[in-house]
Design an enzyme around this catalytic site. Structure first.
Site, PDB file in Angstrom:
ATOM      1  CB  ALA A  44      63.867  25.344  19.794  1.00  0.00           C
ATOM      2  CG  HIS A 266      48.080  28.638  30.784  1.00  0.00           C
ATOM      3  ND1 HIS A 266      47.615  28.309  32.041  1.00  0.00           N
ATOM      4  CD2 HIS A 266      49.133  27.819  30.545  1.00  0.00           C
ATOM      5  CE1 HIS A 266      48.362  27.335  32.530  1.00  0.00           C
ATOM      6  NE2 HIS A 266      49.288  27.020  31.653  1.00  0.00           N
ATOM      7  CB  SER A 284      52.876  25.969  37.236  1.00  0.00           C
ATOM      8  OG  SER A 284      52.907  24.651  36.739  1.00  0.00           O
ATOM      9  NE  ARG A 330      48.476  24.158  29.632  1.00  0.00           N
ATOM     10  CZ  ARG A 330      49.766  24.421  29.482  1.00  0.00           C
ATOM     11  NH1 ARG A 330      50.189  25.064  28.414  1.00  0.00           N
ATOM     12  NH2 ARG A 330      50.637  24.053  30.393  1.00  0.00           N
ATOM     13  CG  HIS A 401      50.380  30.099  27.605  1.00  0.00           C
ATOM     14  ND1 HIS A 401      51.371  30.662  28.367  1.00  0.00           N
ATOM     15  CD2 HIS A 401      50.647  28.760  27.573  1.00  0.00           C
ATOM     16  CE1 HIS A 401      52.202  29.722  28.784  1.00  0.00           C
ATOM     17  NE2 HIS A 401      51.797  28.566  28.295  1.00  0.00           N
ATOM     18  CB  SER A 440      55.662  24.217  25.253  1.00  0.00           C
ATOM     19  OG  SER A 440      55.913  24.419  26.628  1.00  0.00           O
TER      20      SER A 440
END
Length: 638
Positions: A44, A266, A284, A330, A401, A440
């Protein structure tokens, strides 16, 4: 104070275009006279700094890492979502919008979420143009896969290094502007306070982490893109340096915090192996595309997992959520794992894990195909655990997370302080009470590349007559005095306990009482314990060295002092929300089947909190949520 989200008028699908068409612009000749501070160089921050620099603004970019490339976006693995419908499986912007709203348990703004989905397709095109090496099919087309909470394939990926590759693209764009001298980069600088002039954000106070020097920097606007604060739980998937200090100190200057208790746990971290650990490793979520999650049916099971026959295994996600199976969202997957572990079915030396098994996928697709998809993740698992996941199931466990909460922002991503913007994980804007996997990276990129260039310019168009601000004004002097006083206070305590000691206690307290499940009794207990811990911190903390040098312990102490305040607000936020939604699961509000029980009648709002001063209870200012396009339903993945 009444919150105004500044949602543009018109149909949902036209709002962003309406905004862009009507946003005010700054003449190119005026842009080079205007300064912008961007704190944070993750996706960002780098994207915003590079974009605004490219537009001609004079940008100062700050990060506490020794290189902008080391921002925590680099750790995101699985992929980035985009509604491209390459698989012709029924995807669309609206479907992605709906999946995200539903995944967040109907606790986010429709307009923000639709914009996120709308901009997703452009992002993939931009990233490809930057040279991001997305995975491709044999014919050369971009490949994609599924993530939790959806029934289409919209996740674009670069093996298990998608965040790293996207960040390299943003870093290149940033360094191009550094070379063009529109961006000045300040590495190893940590923001310690925000400076307001006439009620507007006009600068920051930073500490040079190499020399200890305190510096003042002014600008016409300030952008915070400092990431999330999941590290407050001590054991988390985040890097050790991740912290809440920038947004928290902005909060104490008047920026509202929104839903701070909404932290994503997570489901696919590696389990804790001992008390000595300070960091957990994320595997992942993409692994759940082909991996099946299970625990033994027998609590006393001691056999090797490969010796346990199929009829003695409990594939609990497939059993409880047959429509989505191992790709349940999640929040649901993590709670289900905790429920099985707490019930005594956990596996591994600490009995704190569940199995993630690829044997069926390897049998059906072949080992080479699995290696092609997840090879680097399997290699990472083997290096850490010395176990070959091609031959034996992985062991995974839930871990703190992502922060869905953060600074409250309106549609323009501006906080309640005029001129202060918050991008990416530093704000609360797009994910509601639970973030869907691979959204995200998307939000960080969309905020930085596509939203901020319009909204920041719209704000700056009203500041073109503001002269460059000198940093010897009383506002800067006062802010620096406050910063030095706080550093001096921490150094002067002279106790015997380290900052890590307090962080570890705080993290366990939060995980036990404001983690995967919460209760009124537990939250009240935690609030009192945090207050006691904070008192002890200011009586017995030990910080060696001085402030005029490189001092890692002083950095940590400052961050922990902020965490001790953030934690209390998190518990207060969770206590006042008497419902279960997404990652916020109150034990008192659940169905007979143990699922979250939302209360739309009383709690369909964003909880925004206003700082009232040291040791004073914060004031709740709710922002009601209005749903015109979707019907609020009970979230079901069965």
């Amino acid at each position: 104070m009444e919150l105004n989200a500044k949602i543009p008028p018109g149909p949902l699908k036209d709002k962003w275009n309406f905004y862009k068409d009507h946003a005010k612009l700054v003449n190119p000749a005026n842009r080079k006279k205007m300064e912008v501070i961007v704190v944070g160089t993750g996706l960002a921050g780098s994207a915003a700094a590079a974009s605004l620099g490219e537009m001609g603004y004079m940008v100062k970019s700050f990060c506490f890492q020794d290189s902008a490339r080391r921002a925590h976006s680099v750790a995101a693995q699985g992929g980035v979502n985009a509604a491209k419908n390459y698989k012709n499986d029924g995807d669309s912007v609206y479907r992605m919008f709906y999946d995200t709203i539903k995944g967040g348990d109907f606790r986010s703004r429709e307009a923000n979420v639709y914009r996120l989905a709308e901009c997703s397709a452009q992002l993939i095109d931009q990233a490809v143009a930057q040279g991001v090496p997305f995975g491709r099919e044999y014919g050369g087309y971009l490949n994609n896969r599924s993530f939790g909470g959806v029934q289409v394939s919209r996740t674009f990926y670069a093996r298990g290094q998608t965040g790293q590759q996207l960040l390299l693209g943003a870093y290149q764009a940033l360094m191009r502007q550094v070379s063009a001298k529109t961006v000045t980069l300040y590495t190893r600088h940590e923001m310690l306070d925000l400076v307001l002039v006439d009620g507007k954000a006009r600068g920051i106070i930073v500490r040079n982490l190499d020399t200890g020097e305190i510096e003042r920097h002014s600008a016409h606007t300030v952008i915070l893109a400092t990431g999330g604060f999941g590290k407050i739980y001590y054991l988390s998937t985040l890097a050790m340096g991740c912290n809440a200090s920038a947004i928290w100190r902005a909060h104490k200057k008047g920026a509202f915090m929104a839903c701070p208790s909404w932290t994503q746990v997570h489901p696919t971290s590696l389990p804790q192996s001992g008390d000595y650990q300070s960091k957990l490793t994320l595997m992942s979520e993409s692994l759940r595309n082909d991996g099946r999650i299970w625990v033994p049916l027998n609590r006393e099971e001691k056999r090797n997992p490969n010796d346990i026959p199929e009829n003695e295994r409990d594939y609990y996600l497939e059993r409880r959520y047959p429509a989505f199976g191992n790709l349940a969202p999640r929040d649901i997957s993590s709670r289900a794992a905790k429920e099985r572990i707490d019930a005594g079915f956990g596996v591994g030396p600490q009995r704190n894990a569940v199995y993630l098994d690829f044997s069926k996928a390897i049998k059906e697709q072949g080992k080479e195909k699995i290696r092609e998809k997840y090879g680097n993740l399997f290699d990472m698992y083997r290096k850490i655990t010395a176990t070959d996941a091609y031959a034996e199931p992985m062991m995974i466990s839930p871990a703190a997370h992502f922060s869905m909460g953060g600074l409250w922002v309106d549609y323009e991503l501006m906080t309640t302080i005029p001129g202060l913007f918050a991008l990416g994980e530093a704000n609360f804007a797009d994910h509601g009470a639970n973030r869907l996997g691979a959204n995200s990276l998307l939000q960080a990129c969309v905020d930085g590349y596509f939203v901020a260039p319009y909204t920041v310019s719209n704000y700056l168009s009203g500041e073109i007559h503001s002269e460059k601000l000198e940093t010897d004004t009383q506002e800067f002097v006062d802010a620096e005095v406050q910063v030095r006083a706080h550093l001096g206070r921490l150094l002067a305590i002279g106790g015997t306990k380290t900052a890590d000691h307090y962080h570890k206690i705080l993290g366990k307290l939060l995980y036990d009482h404001c983690g995967l499940s919460r209760s009124k009794k537990g939250l009240l207990y935690a609030i009192e314990e945090i207050k006691k811990l904070r008192e002890d911190f200011y009586e017995h903390l030990k910080v060696p060295g001085t402030e005029d040098e490189m001092n890692g312990e002083l950095e940590k102490a400052g961050r922990i002092s902020d965490y001790l305040e953030v934690a209390e607000l998190m518990c207060q936020d969770a206590l006042t929300r008497e419902e279960s939604c997404g990652a916020h699961f109150r034990e008192e509000y659940q169905t007979a089947e143990g699922e979250a029980l939302r209360n739309d009648e009383q709690f369909c709002f964003v909880s925004a909190w206003q700082w009232q001063g040291e040791n004073k209870e914060e004031q709740l200012v709710p922002e009601p949520l209005y749903f015109e396009q979707v019907e609020l339903t009970v979230r079901s993945y069965k």
